[in-house]
Write an enzyme that holds these catalytic residues in place. Sequence first.
Site, PDB file in Angstrom:
ATOM      1  N   PHE A 112       8.511   3.207  -1.902  1.00 32.60           N
ATOM      2  CA  PHE A 112       7.780   2.149  -2.828  1.00 32.60           C
ATOM      3  C   PHE A 112       6.671   1.834  -1.682  1.00 32.60           C
ATOM      4  CE2 PHE A 112       5.961  -1.727  -4.543  1.00 32.60           C
ATOM      5  CZ  PHE A 112       5.386  -1.938  -5.940  1.00 32.60           C
TER       6      PHE A 112
ATOM      7  N   ASP B  86       5.791   0.872   7.113  1.00 35.86           N
ATOM      8  CA  ASP B  86       5.483   0.022   6.313  1.00 35.86           C
ATOM      9  C   ASP B  86       6.531  -0.715   6.116  1.00 35.86           C
ATOM     10  OD1 ASP B  86       5.161  -0.941   3.932  1.00 35.86           O
ATOM     11  OD2 ASP B  86       5.232   0.448   2.657  1.00 35.86           O
TER      12      ASP B  86
ATOM     13  N   LYS C 279       2.448  -9.285   2.684  1.00 40.41           N
ATOM     14  CA  LYS C 279       3.316 -10.243   2.153  1.00 40.41           C
ATOM     15  C   LYS C 279       3.774 -11.961   3.077  1.00 40.41           C
ATOM     16  CE  LYS C 279       5.971  -6.803  -0.874  1.00 40.41           C
ATOM     17  NZ  LYS C 279       5.489  -7.512  -2.772  1.00 40.41           N
TER      18      LYS C 279
END
Length: 407
Positions: A141, A226, A255
């Site tokens: 994702f 990532d 984030k």
Amino acid sequence: MGKSRELIELDLEKGAHNYHPVEVVLTRAKGSFLWDVEGRRYIDMMGAYSTASLGHCHPKIIRSLVRQARKLDVTSRAFYNDQLPTWLDDLTRLAGADKALPMNSGAEAVETAIKLARKWGETVKGIPTDRSEIIGCEGNFHGRTLGLISLSTEPQYRANFGPLLPGMRTVPYGNLRALEKAITPRTAAFIIEPIQGEAGIRVPPPGYLAKARELCRRHNVLFIADEIQCGLARTGRLFCYEHDGIQPDLVILGKALGGGVYPVSAVVGRGDVLGVFKPGDHGSTFGGNAIAAAVSQTALKLLSDPALIARADRLGQWAQAYLRKHLANASVVRDIRGKGLLIGVEVAPEIGARPLVEALKEEGVLTKDSHEVVIRLAPPLNIRKKHLRQALEAVTKVVQKARAAPA
């Protein structure tokens, strides 16, 4: 009709239905706690997908936000600002990198990395024009842009959005032989989440990342990590890839980078790779704005504290041991896995994680299901141990109750 129901109905009426939230309407937050509009308090075991790694409304983060917002806000990258250079210096130093490129959302940063890899592939590696390939992992994702869903293996993310981006390939997560077979002279980069968050907190086999890194080095393929969800102290290391003793060519962050209050993301890595971009190749009006840089600089200072990182590691080991002990006889549990304070409890498909998440809400604990069968546990890193214990007691209670559920 209560206030929560009224607001939920308004959201459903006026908003696009691209999310399926847990039915709680939040109005206030502090530290590891969230409050709904009826005044009920919950322990946050979601951490906003790792965005709230420092807890909610951290006073130092809020002070940085307010101080900078009163002084200089957004001027675009048409000009320099006095906050971005020192933030770039801090971030690259912490990551052991040469350069960084700021963006806003995680998906933007992943797109940035893929653009970098493609241009590097053509201009440096010598891949023929428009023939570059990017390899990702099944279950990944990386975001929901058209470019990133082209790398996804989740049918819903891809259906009806074609034609998708060419040159995107996937291999099974953690399978070194499959990766080696997939690499061709046209491969520009391999991108991987050191722990797959949305796929259900999936951890690759020991030693896999180091071997994959060496394989990429041998074939002159960029290794891109990532770390949007698993980075910045979440797993008991500042960067998750440190567990394997490697240094990626590019690292994608987001984030927690914004301290839980502002969207900040970045690509950090080798100077020769980021150096392929020239003025006009790529950009963002908001990326690297003064507020983002000031807030993130404070967040980085807090997240890189060795005591916080060691505590996340220690608490994570304790939490997994607690769950394994108290759920040892729970027939619905298929696995308990993770690193640091990124933990997944996988349950039998016939039970499903969503009903358990809903039951946890009634116990005063908020989190979300991942990949339909995994309860995600990712609280703020500074959560007090007694509150973490209370949340784990609720998880144990809810999962144990599910034992009697019919198949």
